[in-house]
Design a protein around this motif. Structure first.
Motif, PDB file in Angstrom:
ATOM      1  N   LEU A  68       0.778  -1.184   0.070  1.00 57.46           N
ATOM      2  CA  LEU A  68       0.004  -0.009   0.063  1.00 57.46           C
ATOM      3  C   LEU A  68       0.791   1.158   0.068  1.00 57.46           C
ATOM      4  O   LEU A  68       1.704   1.394   0.901  1.00 57.46           O
ATOM      5  CB  LEU A  68      -0.906  -0.116   1.461  1.00 57.46           C
ATOM      6  CG  LEU A  68      -1.909  -1.275   1.288  1.00 57.46           C
ATOM      7  CD1 LEU A  68      -2.364  -1.046   2.863  1.00 57.46           C
ATOM      8  CD2 LEU A  68      -2.957  -1.287   0.172  1.00 57.46           C
ATOM      9  N   THR A 103       0.129   4.739  -1.931  1.00 62.15           N
ATOM     10  CA  THR A 103      -0.437   6.019  -2.478  1.00 62.15           C
ATOM     11  C   THR A 103      -1.558   6.375  -1.772  1.00 62.15           C
ATOM     12  O   THR A 103      -2.614   5.852  -1.771  1.00 62.15           O
ATOM     13  CB  THR A 103      -0.863   6.114  -4.034  1.00 62.15           C
ATOM     14  OG1 THR A 103       0.557   5.419  -4.876  1.00 62.15           O
ATOM     15  CG2 THR A 103      -1.116   7.427  -4.597  1.00 62.15           C
ATOM     16  N   ASP A 154      -5.542   5.758  -2.629  1.00 62.77           N
ATOM     17  CA  ASP A 154      -5.877   4.740  -3.422  1.00 62.77           C
ATOM     18  C   ASP A 154      -7.057   3.846  -3.152  1.00 62.77           C
ATOM     19  O   ASP A 154      -7.394   3.681  -1.982  1.00 62.77           O
ATOM     20  CB  ASP A 154      -4.770   3.745  -3.152  1.00 62.77           C
ATOM     21  CG  ASP A 154      -3.485   3.904  -4.516  1.00 62.77           C
ATOM     22  OD1 ASP A 154      -3.893   4.649  -5.131  1.00 62.77           O
ATOM     23  OD2 ASP A 154      -2.550   3.117  -4.287  1.00 62.77           O
ATOM     24  N   SER A 155      -7.915   3.400  -4.351  1.00 63.24           N
ATOM     25  CA  SER A 155      -9.225   2.720  -3.936  1.00 63.24           C
ATOM     26  C   SER A 155      -8.518   1.371  -4.162  1.00 63.24           C
ATOM     27  O   SER A 155      -8.024   0.930  -4.908  1.00 63.24           O
ATOM     28  CB  SER A 155      -9.874   3.081  -5.299  1.00 63.24           C
ATOM     29  OG  SER A 155     -11.007   2.164  -5.148  1.00 63.24           O
ATOM     30  N   LEU A 156      -9.054   0.461  -2.935  1.00 64.22           N
ATOM     31  CA  LEU A 156      -8.307  -0.790  -2.711  1.00 64.22           C
ATOM     32  C   LEU A 156      -9.326  -1.762  -3.237  1.00 64.22           C
ATOM     33  O   LEU A 156      -9.103  -2.933  -2.914  1.00 64.22           O
ATOM     34  CB  LEU A 156      -8.087  -0.688  -1.328  1.00 64.22           C
ATOM     35  CG  LEU A 156      -6.961   0.225  -0.993  1.00 64.22           C
ATOM     36  CD1 LEU A 156      -6.687  -0.114   0.522  1.00 64.22           C
ATOM     37  CD2 LEU A 156      -5.704  -0.032  -1.626  1.00 64.22           C
ATOM     38  N   ARG A 185     -10.609   3.374   0.817  1.00 63.64           N
ATOM     39  CA  ARG A 185      -9.422   4.416   0.407  1.00 63.64           C
ATOM     40  C   ARG A 185      -8.431   4.194   1.604  1.00 63.64           C
ATOM     41  O   ARG A 185      -8.639   4.375   2.760  1.00 63.64           O
ATOM     42  CB  ARG A 185      -9.930   5.826   0.304  1.00 63.64           C
ATOM     43  CG  ARG A 185     -11.245   5.790  -0.735  1.00 63.64           C
ATOM     44  CD  ARG A 185     -10.750   5.970  -2.070  1.00 63.64           C
ATOM     45  NE  ARG A 185     -11.748   5.958  -3.204  1.00 63.64           N
ATOM     46  CZ  ARG A 185     -11.624   6.196  -4.259  1.00 63.64           C
ATOM     47  NH1 ARG A 185     -10.169   6.572  -4.774  1.00 63.64           N
ATOM     48  NH2 ARG A 185     -12.645   6.263  -5.205  1.00 63.64           N
TER      49      ARG A 185
END
Length: 275
Positions: free
Chosen positions: A113, A115, A118-120, A128
Motif C-alpha cells: 500500500l 499512494t 488509492d481505491s483498494l 480508500r
C-alpha cells in the motif's frame, strides 16, 4: 496534570453498519485491551468480503475468520505481530488471497500500500487508503464507504479505550500529531479501532488524542526543566500514575516526545533518548 487515560476518547458507537462484522482475537492484555479486532467487511448482496488485520497466529480465531468466506482481500493497518502474525496462515486457509500492507515485509501475494487515496477495491465497497504514520512508521487507516455509510478503520492510531503509544524509534511523534490532525477531519464517522470498542466519531477521538498528547508534551518539558536527565526519569515523573508494568511502553512514547522536543527547539536530546 494529565493522568493516565483509560476511558474511550469519544462516545461509543451505538451500532455499526450491517456490512461490518467484528471478530475479536483471544489475546487480551495490557497492550491489546480485549484482544485484537479483526474486522470483516461485506457489502449487502456481495459474495466476497474484505478482512482488516488477521490478528495473532491463533488457529481457532483464524478458522473463525476463514469460515466467514469467501474473502477476496486482506488488509493490514500496521506491522505489529498482534495484527499480522496470523496473516500467512489465514492466507493458506483462504487459498492464497492477497494480503496488502504498507510494509512489503507484511505484504503477501499483492502490492504494498503506497499512494494516499488509492481505491483498494472490495465488491460493493469503496475502500480508500489513508497513511497515518506515527504509532509506527507503516501505520495506515482505511476509509470505507457503502452508499451513504462510512467508517474509518484506525488500527492502533486511535484505540477504542485509552491512548496508544508512539513506538519509538519506528514511531515518530511529529508524524503522529499530523496523522491525528488528518483524522480530525472525519467528523461524525465511526472509528473502528484495532483494539477496544468502536467509537461514534473519529474526529472527536482524534481531537481528544491531540489535546492529550500536547498536555503530555508540556509535562515532559516540565520534567526536563526540573532536572530529569534520562527517559526513565521522565517516565517516573510524568507517568507516576501508570502501573509500573507498563513503564516500558511509556518509555517508548517518552523517547518519541524527547526527540520531538529536540527537533522543535533545534537542541539535541540524544543524551536523554539513549539513557
Amino acid at each position: 496534570m494529565t493522568g493516565h487515560f483509560t476511558a474511550p476518547a469519544a462516545a461509543l458507537a451505538d451500532q455499526l453498519p450491517g456490512w461490518v462484522t467484528l471478530l475479536r482475537a483471544p489475546n487480551p492484555g495490557p497492550m491489546t485491551l480485549d484482544g485484537t479486532n479483526t474486522w470483516l467487511l461485506r457489502a449487502p448482496g456481495q459474495e466476497h468480503a474484505v478482512v482488516v488485520d488477521p490478528g495473532p497466529a491463533d488457529e481457532e480465531h483464524l478458522a473463525a475468520v476463514a469460515a466467514r468466506g469467501p474473502i477476496g482481500l486482506v488488509l493490514i493497518t500496521h506491522g505489529h505481530p498482534d495484527h499480522t502474525e496470523g496473516s500467512p496462515r489465514l492466507r493458506d486457509l483462504l487459498d492464497g488471497v492477497p494480503v496488502r500492507a504498507a510494509d512489503p515485509a507484511h505484504t503477501l501475494g499483492g502490492e504494498p500500500l503506497t499512494t494516499p487515496g488509492d481505491s483498494l477495491g472490495g465488491p460493493g465497497l469503496d475502500i480508500r487508503l489513508v497513511p497515518t504514520p506515527g504509532h509506527t512508521g507503516d501505520s495506515v487507516c482505511f476509509v470505507v464507504a457503502h452508499g451513504d455509510e462510512r467508517v474509518v478503520l484506525t488500527g492502533d492510531t486511535i484505540l477504542g479505550r485509552g491512548t496508544t503509544v508512539v513506538a519509538h524509534p519506528d514511531g515518530h511523534l511529529g508524524d503522529y500529531l499530523a496523522s491525528l490532525e488528518l483524522l480530525s477531519t472525519y467528523r461524525g464517522i465511526p472509528a473502528l479501532p484495532g483494539h477496544g470498542p468502536a467509537l461514534a466519531d473519529c474526529a472527536a477521538a482524534a481531537e481528544f488524542y491531540l489535546a492529550h498528547r500536547r498536555a503530555r508534551l508540556d509535562q515532559v518539558r516540565a520534567a526536563v526543566a526540573e532536572g530529569a536527565t534520562t527517559a526513565a526519569e521522565v517516565v517516573a515523573k510524568v507517568y507516576a500514575d501508570v502501573d509500573r508494568s507498563l513503564w516500558w511502553a511509556a518509555e517508548w512514547s517518552v523517547r518519541a516526545q524527547l526527540e520531538h522536543l529536540g527537533r522543535e527547539s533545534g537542541a539535541g536530546t540524544a543524551g536523554l533518548e539513549q539513557a
